[in-house]
Design an enzyme around this catalytic site. Structure first.
Site, mmCIF file in Angstrom:
data_model
loop_
_atom_site.group_PDB
_atom_site.id
_atom_site.type_symbol
_atom_site.label_atom_id
_atom_site.label_comp_id
_atom_site.label_asym_id
_atom_site.label_seq_id
_atom_site.Cartn_x
_atom_site.Cartn_y
_atom_site.Cartn_z
ATOM 1 N N HIS A 74 -19.612 -28.826 86.788
ATOM 2 C CA HIS A 74 -19.566 -27.931 87.542
ATOM 3 C C HIS A 74 -18.818 -25.858 86.291
ATOM 4 C CE1 HIS A 74 -21.605 -23.742 89.851
ATOM 5 N NE2 HIS A 74 -22.188 -24.284 89.398
ATOM 6 N N HIS A 126 -26.016 -14.778 88.392
ATOM 7 C CA HIS A 126 -26.025 -15.843 88.560
ATOM 8 C C HIS A 126 -23.916 -16.096 88.387
ATOM 9 C CE1 HIS A 126 -25.025 -20.176 86.956
ATOM 10 N NE2 HIS A 126 -26.219 -20.262 87.156
#
Length: 608
Positions: free
Chosen positions: A264, A494
């Site tokens: 990630h 985000h």
């Protein structure tokens, strides 16, 4: 379907459940899943046509991207939205067929198989409808949605850049120009404005390689690029296939040794004729993440080369950034990164003023427990911050775009080990601070509905109904997304940020921007009577501590845009104090329908 939460009645869906076919739940695997696995997936949105028009199967293909099976499948389907019809007739769920003749159902973050299961299409009772081509309305997230950037959108010089903190937001299409002045688009980051690029590495979760290549300016477009990813099997093969037209692209697969971990981390390593630079950011390498979402990044100074023969310890910063970056890269155990490790050793990183907070997969004991995850953050807050008077009145703020499973009550992780980390201030911090407020900023349904993207923005906010129903206690912590200070109230976040604010929200004891969402997979969880730390995923962020800037605290900047070189306050990307959910507010749940009110594009949300 309603549940009583601590902030009022929590309605799981504002749709009439009798009038809609509910989403089919995926079958549970017999393994413990990773709550981060769907961190960037997008739920399918489908389109019913008026009665006079037959069902349309779109021939358009969205740009390919890698990151999760659910996101790839849903991105294609998202080009056929459901239009809101204000009529007394029941809302009917219509599904869009894929080229394989089925539908893709995105699993919850609690039930994370390696790919999104296929669901067989429901047979219509009516006779087959004839397809009509090229007559569907503009799609919210199909290729036609993205508009060419207007004249003057990009910076042509660095005069608008503020280099005190080197923290920048991304440019957002569709907001007032002044709120983009001094923000950065990927095309600017990779432009000659910041150096003469020779080679780069892109660490990320989702990739659209053709789009990524186009973000490099023509003069750098054939320079070598290494992509560091976490894809396996079929998705890895598709990623490699994407890169076939580009001979300058190489790959490095991150080792994911613990089940359901993800790669990630989002970072760029940029090697120039003039030196070397690091970018740590929150955006995936896909167009949607750079268009109408709120993202953040830290851009390092240009690091010059050290004199020939300098030792590895030369060019270290007071924050030990060089050591920590090298240790993070070595954790990949990847031959493809060996050359970059040597290059970093040869450069002077002493001007760095931030601390690196990384997560790498593994089970860590002894001193290694404090190398990664939230225990690394705890260590730095203990060693490099000072206690403040009435510390329990200084709230902790966490803001994120995905939520994992944290247990049946807050004492299982959030209010235990994680809160102890977040409330650490100096070595004298108590073992727990139950009196400290923890404020969690996560978009409500109405935030998403009224956003620039409308409901499709919720595809990047994957809080699942399966997880939410198990932790209703969490929802009393929630605060709305509101960012008038940066002009981004309508650009769904985000970005992920964590901070400690003064009681009047005018000062910060510290600030962190990171890829790590609110999950144990990202931050780590203690095991074996607190003698072992287990982390599933790769994550990376930067920690701002006032001591590294010769300050006692950061003042919160009230006038962030347009950027001014005289600004000394810290540019927190959303409004302080955060606004608590009202009694009718609901946290955005991505895999249930919303049909009672249209979004900004006239669509409703019907996950398949």
């Amino acid at each position: 379907m309603s549940q009583e939460s601590q902030h009022g009645k929590w309605t799981l869906s504002d749709s009439d459940e009798d009038n809609i076919i509910p989403p089919t739940p995926p079958k549970k695997p017999n393994v413990k899943p990773d709550p981060e696995r769907r961190a960037n997936a997008v739920i399918t949105v489908t389109k019913p046509k008026p009665k006079s028009e037959p069902f349309i199967k779109s021939e358009e293909k969205a740009a390919p991207q890698m990151g999760s099976e659910a996101r790839q499948a849903a991105h294609l389907n998202q080009s056929n939205p459901v239009k809101y019809e204000n009529s007394s007739s029941p809302a009917v769920k219509r599904k869009r067929e894929t080229d394989e003749g089925g539908w893709n159902l995105s699993s919850s973050d609690d039930e994370a198989p390696s790919s999104a299961p296929k669901v067989k299409p429901r047979q219509s009772r009516s006779s087959p409808q004839k397809k009509i081509e090229n007559k569907r309305p503009p799609s919210p997230h199909g290729p036609a949605y993205y508009k060419e950037e207007p004249s003057g959108f990009f910076e042509d010089n660095l005069s608008a850049m503020s280099d005190t903190y080197r923290f920048y937001l991304n440019k957002v299409t569709g907001i007032e120009k002044k709120y983009n002045t001094g923000a950065l688009h990927i095309k600017e980051i990779l432009s000659p404005m910041f150096g003469t690029l020779k080679e780069s590495v892109q660490f990320n979760y989702c990739f659209d390689i053709p789009w990524m290549v186009k973000q490099y300016p023509p003069e750098f477009r054939d320079k070598p690029v290494t992509i560091v990813h976490g894809e396996k099997r079929e998705s890895k093969a598709r990623l490699i296939q994407q890169a076939q037209p580009y001979s300058h692209i190489r790959f490095c697969q991150a080792k994911l040794d613990i089940a359901f971990g993800t790669h990630h981390t989002k970072m760029m390593l940029l090697w120039y004729e003039e030196g070397f630079r690091v970018i740590i950011l929150t955006s995936n390498m896909i167009q949607a993440d750079w268009y109408q979402k709120t993202q953040g990044l830290w851009m390092s100074p240009m690091y010059p080369r050290l004199p020939e023969g300098s030792p590895e310890t030369a060019g270290e910063s007071r924050t030990h950034f060089k050591h920590d970056l090298l240790e993070y890269l070595r954790a990949y155990r990847a031959p493809e990164l060996a050359e970059w490790i040597e290059r970093i050793k040869e450069h002077n990183l002493s001007e760095t003023r931030i601390y690196l907070i990384g997560s790498t997969p593994g089970r860590f004991q002894g001193p290694d427990m404090e190398k990664w995850g939230h225990l690394k953050l705890r260590k730095l807050l203990s060693e490099h911050t000072c206690p403040v008077q009435n510390a329990e009145q200084w709230p902790v703020i966490g803001q994120f775009s995905s939520i994992g499973s944290m247990g049946l009550d807050k004492t299982k992780w959030l209010a235990a080990e994680f809160q102890r980390t977040l409330t650490t201030l100096g070595k004298a911090s108590s073992s727990s601070s139950p009196g400290t407020s923890v404020l969690l900023v996560y978009p409500s349904v109405d935030n998403v509905r009224t956003s620039l993207e409308g409901y499709p923005a919720g595809g990047s906010l994957p809080y699942s109904i399966q997880t939410a129903q198990k932790q209703l206690w969490l929802h009393s912590y929630f605060h709305r997304w509101k960012a008038e200070v940066t002009g981004r109230s309508s650009a769904m976040p985000h970005i992920k940020t964590y901070m400690r604010a003064s009681p009047d929200f005018s000062q910060l004891a510290w600030f962190l921007v990171t890829s790590a969402n609110l999950s144990k997979a990202a931050w780590g969880a203690l095991e074996k009577n607190n003698t072992q730390m287990m982390i599933r995923s790769y994550e990376l962020g930067v920690l701002y501590l006032p001591s590294a800037f010769d300050m006692s605290s950061f003042l919160v900047e009230k006038n962030i845009f347009p950027v001014s070189s005289s600004s000394t306050g810290f540019p927190v990307p959303f409004d302080l104090p955060p606004q608590h959910y009202a009694s009718k507010d609901q946290p955005w749940i991505w895999n249930i329908p919303y049909t009672q009110a249209p979004d900004t594009h006239g669509n409703i949300w019907v996950p398949s």
